[in-house]
Motif scaffolding. Structure first.
Motif, PDB file in Angstrom:
ATOM      1  N   MET A   1       0.846  -1.200   0.000  1.00 26.55           N
ATOM      2  CA  MET A   1       0.000   0.000   0.000  1.00 26.55           C
ATOM      3  C   MET A   1       0.882   1.251   0.000  1.00 26.55           C
ATOM      4  O   MET A   1       1.861   1.334   0.730  1.00 26.55           O
ATOM      5  CB  MET A   1      -0.918   0.001   1.220  1.00 26.55           C
ATOM      6  CG  MET A   1      -1.878   1.180   1.267  1.00 26.55           C
ATOM      7  SD  MET A   1      -2.998   1.098   2.681  1.00 26.55           S
ATOM      8  CE  MET A   1      -3.940  -0.376   2.272  1.00 26.55           C
ATOM      9  N   SER A   2       0.554   2.208  -0.850  1.00 26.85           N
ATOM     10  CA  SER A   2       1.349   3.423  -0.984  1.00 26.85           C
ATOM     11  C   SER A   2       1.216   4.331   0.234  1.00 26.85           C
ATOM     12  O   SER A   2       0.193   4.329   0.928  1.00 26.85           O
ATOM     13  CB  SER A   2       0.918   4.202  -2.232  1.00 26.85           C
ATOM     14  OG  SER A   2       1.167   3.461  -3.401  1.00 26.85           O
ATOM     15  N   ILE A   3       2.274   5.120   0.475  1.00 21.85           N
ATOM     16  CA  ILE A   3       2.246   6.144   1.519  1.00 21.85           C
ATOM     17  C   ILE A   3       1.511   7.345   0.942  1.00 21.85           C
ATOM     18  O   ILE A   3       1.945   7.934  -0.044  1.00 21.85           O
ATOM     19  CB  ILE A   3       3.665   6.549   1.939  1.00 21.85           C
ATOM     20  CG1 ILE A   3       4.473   5.325   2.373  1.00 21.85           C
ATOM     21  CG2 ILE A   3       3.612   7.581   3.065  1.00 21.85           C
ATOM     22  CD1 ILE A   3       5.949   5.614   2.600  1.00 21.85           C
ATOM     23  N   ARG A   4       0.393   7.713   1.543  1.00 13.66           N
ATOM     24  CA  ARG A   4      -0.443   8.794   1.019  1.00 13.66           C
ATOM     25  C   ARG A   4       0.049  10.126   1.594  1.00 13.66           C
ATOM     26  O   ARG A   4       0.091  10.327   2.797  1.00 13.66           O
ATOM     27  CB  ARG A   4      -1.904   8.534   1.364  1.00 13.66           C
ATOM     28  CG  ARG A   4      -2.386   7.186   0.833  1.00 13.66           C
ATOM     29  CD  ARG A   4      -3.767   6.801   1.335  1.00 13.66           C
ATOM     30  NE  ARG A   4      -4.824   7.597   0.699  1.00 13.66           N
ATOM     31  CZ  ARG A   4      -5.551   8.506   1.308  1.00 13.66           C
ATOM     32  NH1 ARG A   4      -5.342   8.781   2.593  1.00 13.66           N
ATOM     33  NH2 ARG A   4      -6.499   9.158   0.662  1.00 13.66           N
ATOM     34  N   GLU A  46      -9.981  16.248   5.404  1.00 13.73           N
ATOM     35  CA  GLU A  46     -10.831  15.725   4.331  1.00 13.73           C
ATOM     36  C   GLU A  46     -10.234  14.475   3.678  1.00 13.73           C
ATOM     37  O   GLU A  46     -10.929  13.465   3.486  1.00 13.73           O
ATOM     38  CB  GLU A  46     -11.021  16.797   3.255  1.00 13.73           C
ATOM     39  CG  GLU A  46     -11.792  16.309   2.031  1.00 13.73           C
ATOM     40  CD  GLU A  46     -11.767  17.297   0.890  1.00 13.73           C
ATOM     41  OE1 GLU A  46     -12.257  16.945  -0.200  1.00 13.73           O
ATOM     42  OE2 GLU A  46     -11.249  18.427   1.073  1.00 13.73           O
ATOM     43  N   LEU A  47      -8.931  14.522   3.369  1.00 10.78           N
ATOM     44  CA  LEU A  47      -8.289  13.445   2.603  1.00 10.78           C
ATOM     45  C   LEU A  47      -7.652  12.361   3.467  1.00 10.78           C
ATOM     46  O   LEU A  47      -7.405  11.263   2.991  1.00 10.78           O
ATOM     47  CB  LEU A  47      -7.229  14.046   1.669  1.00 10.78           C
ATOM     48  CG  LEU A  47      -7.740  15.083   0.665  1.00 10.78           C
ATOM     49  CD1 LEU A  47      -6.569  15.698  -0.099  1.00 10.78           C
ATOM     50  CD2 LEU A  47      -8.738  14.441  -0.297  1.00 10.78           C
ATOM     51  N   ARG A  48      -7.342  12.694   4.725  1.00 12.12           N
ATOM     52  CA  ARG A  48      -6.731  11.755   5.668  1.00 12.12           C
ATOM     53  C   ARG A  48      -5.458  11.101   5.110  1.00 12.12           C
ATOM     54  O   ARG A  48      -5.369   9.884   4.942  1.00 12.12           O
ATOM     55  CB  ARG A  48      -7.736  10.666   6.057  1.00 12.12           C
ATOM     56  CG  ARG A  48      -8.975  11.217   6.770  1.00 12.12           C
ATOM     57  CD  ARG A  48      -8.631  11.688   8.166  1.00 12.12           C
ATOM     58  NE  ARG A  48      -9.740  12.432   8.769  1.00 12.12           N
ATOM     59  CZ  ARG A  48      -9.797  12.767  10.070  1.00 12.12           C
ATOM     60  NH1 ARG A  48      -8.804  12.435  10.874  1.00 12.12           N
ATOM     61  NH2 ARG A  48     -10.809  13.448  10.527  1.00 12.12           N
ATOM     62  N   PRO A  49      -4.448  11.908   4.805  1.00  8.97           N
ATOM     63  CA  PRO A  49      -3.177  11.350   4.318  1.00  8.97           C
ATOM     64  C   PRO A  49      -2.445  10.632   5.447  1.00  8.97           C
ATOM     65  O   PRO A  49      -2.782  10.808   6.630  1.00  8.97           O
ATOM     66  CB  PRO A  49      -2.410  12.597   3.881  1.00  8.97           C
ATOM     67  CG  PRO A  49      -2.916  13.661   4.809  1.00  8.97           C
ATOM     68  CD  PRO A  49      -4.385  13.368   4.969  1.00  8.97           C
ATOM     69  N   ASP A  50      -1.457   9.838   5.091  1.00  6.08           N
ATOM     70  CA  ASP A  50      -0.603   9.215   6.107  1.00  6.08           C
ATOM     71  C   ASP A  50       0.361  10.248   6.680  1.00  6.08           C
ATOM     72  O   ASP A  50       0.627  10.274   7.880  1.00  6.08           O
ATOM     73  CB  ASP A  50       0.189   8.054   5.501  1.00  6.08           C
ATOM     74  CG  ASP A  50      -0.705   6.943   4.997  1.00  6.08           C
ATOM     75  OD1 ASP A  50      -1.602   6.526   5.756  1.00  6.08           O
ATOM     76  OD2 ASP A  50      -0.529   6.496   3.853  1.00  6.08           O
ATOM     77  N   ILE A  51       0.881  11.102   5.781  1.00  7.13           N
ATOM     78  CA  ILE A  51       1.882  12.084   6.186  1.00  7.13           C
ATOM     79  C   ILE A  51       1.606  13.420   5.494  1.00  7.13           C
ATOM     80  O   ILE A  51       1.274  13.462   4.312  1.00  7.13           O
ATOM     81  CB  ILE A  51       3.309  11.626   5.805  1.00  7.13           C
ATOM     82  CG1 ILE A  51       3.659  10.313   6.517  1.00  7.13           C
ATOM     83  CG2 ILE A  51       4.345  12.705   6.148  1.00  7.13           C
ATOM     84  CD1 ILE A  51       4.986   9.720   6.073  1.00  7.13           C
ATOM     85  N   ASP A  79       0.751  11.783  10.569  1.00  3.96           N
ATOM     86  CA  ASP A  79       2.118  12.211  10.861  1.00  3.96           C
ATOM     87  C   ASP A  79       2.450  13.479  10.084  1.00  3.96           C
ATOM     88  O   ASP A  79       1.945  13.690   8.968  1.00  3.96           O
ATOM     89  CB  ASP A  79       3.118  11.109  10.492  1.00  3.96           C
ATOM     90  CG  ASP A  79       3.051   9.932  11.443  1.00  3.96           C
ATOM     91  OD1 ASP A  79       3.027  10.153  12.661  1.00  3.96           O
ATOM     92  OD2 ASP A  79       3.005   8.788  10.961  1.00  3.96           O
ATOM     93  N   ILE A  80       3.295  14.301  10.669  1.00  2.00           N
ATOM     94  CA  ILE A  80       3.695  15.549  10.024  1.00  2.00           C
ATOM     95  C   ILE A  80       5.219  15.622   9.962  1.00  2.00           C
ATOM     96  O   ILE A  80       5.902  15.508  10.973  1.00  2.00           O
ATOM     97  CB  ILE A  80       3.148  16.767  10.785  1.00  2.00           C
ATOM     98  CG1 ILE A  80       1.614  16.731  10.800  1.00  2.00           C
ATOM     99  CG2 ILE A  80       3.638  18.065  10.138  1.00  2.00           C
ATOM    100  CD1 ILE A  80       0.982  17.818  11.644  1.00  2.00           C
ATOM    101  N   LEU A  81       5.730  15.788   8.751  1.00  3.70           N
ATOM    102  CA  LEU A  81       7.165  15.970   8.530  1.00  3.70           C
ATOM    103  C   LEU A  81       7.369  17.411   8.079  1.00  3.70           C
ATOM    104  O   LEU A  81       6.852  17.822   7.036  1.00  3.70           O
ATOM    105  CB  LEU A  81       7.673  14.996   7.463  1.00  3.70           C
ATOM    106  CG  LEU A  81       9.157  15.102   7.092  1.00  3.70           C
ATOM    107  CD1 LEU A  81      10.039  14.791   8.309  1.00  3.70           C
ATOM    108  CD2 LEU A  81       9.484  14.155   5.945  1.00  3.70           C
ATOM    109  N   VAL A  82       8.080  18.175   8.873  1.00  5.19           N
ATOM    110  CA  VAL A  82       8.245  19.603   8.614  1.00  5.19           C
ATOM    111  C   VAL A  82       9.402  19.847   7.650  1.00  5.19           C
ATOM    112  O   VAL A  82      10.478  19.256   7.779  1.00  5.19           O
ATOM    113  CB  VAL A  82       8.486  20.357   9.934  1.00  5.19           C
ATOM    114  CG1 VAL A  82       8.961  21.779   9.669  1.00  5.19           C
ATOM    115  CG2 VAL A  82       7.198  20.376  10.757  1.00  5.19           C
TER     116      VAL A  82
END
Length: 218
Positions: A1-4, A46-51, A79-82
């Motif tokens: 499964m791809s990382i969204r 809205e989209l619920r990404p992984d990161i 998760d949040i990558l700055v």
């Protein structure tokens, strides 16, 4: 499964470039972009990404620091990558306090960004070494001056050692191999560390380790 992925940056050319780079990876999918913190917050819910890749400075809209704190409160599973251009110790620590899983400098090579995303996706924290060195130095200076000092005696020597490995992104299996103990033993120590420090996630442990000067990068 791809990382969204959701990309938040105020520069259209940066959003486009990152979308092309990351979309070309077999394990990644860019599901949306945003031009400021408010749009990033709304689209993430809205989209619920992984990161979410979150730029810090996005004038004239909401900045990345504010958006990170709001998003982690509303959807802690994201998760949040700055992404940042500046190596600013105090600001970067505030970002970690806000709940980011890590940060990377915009000047970093493409492969570092790709590695950072994959690292965060598996539950580890990513701290770019060139930025982290100065951050650690700042906190060590504070400790020497008697600032930001908390009781640290609650952790045993072994727990402190394992905490360092956890904060650096080692898996339980890798820690077990380093210390020549069983994975179950590492898991037990990790549970005790979490309980003693009243923490629930790896990013919280990373922030604690940074504050205590437990991380070093050669």
């Amino acid at each position: 499964m791809s990382i969204r992925l959701l990309i938040a940056d105020d520069h259209a050319i940066v959003r486009s470039g990152l979308s092309m780079l990351l979309g070309a990876q077999s394990d990644m999918e860019v599901i949306g972009t945003a031009a400021d913190g408010k749009e990033a917050f709304d689209k993430a819910l809205e989209l619920r990404p992984d990161i979410v890749l979150m730029d810090l400075s996005m004038p004239p809209g909401e900045n990345g620091l504010s958006a990170t704190a709001r998003l982690k409160e509303a959807a802690p599973q994201i998760d949040i990558l700055v992404l940042t251009m500046h190596d600013d110790e105090e600001y970067l620590f505030r970002v970690l306090q806000a709940g980011a899983s890590g940060y990377i400098l915009k000047s970093a090579p493409d492969l570092d960004l790709i590695n950072a995303i994959r690292t965060v996706h598996v539950g580890a924290a990513y701290l770019h070494p060139t930025a982290t060195k100065s951050l650690i130095t700042e906190f060590l200076q504070r400790v020497q001056k008697g600032q930001d000092v908390e009781n640290f005696h609650v952790l045993t020597d072994r727990e402190q050692e394992i905490l360092q490995y956890i904060a650096k992104g080692y898996s339980n299996k890798e820690i077990a191999e380093q210390l020549i103990v069983s994975v179950k033993t590492v898991e037990t120590h990790k549970a005790k560390i979490m309980e003693k420090l009243q923490m629930r996630t790896r990013p919280e442990l990373v922030r604690y380790a940074l504050k205590k000067g437990l991380l070093d990068f050669e």
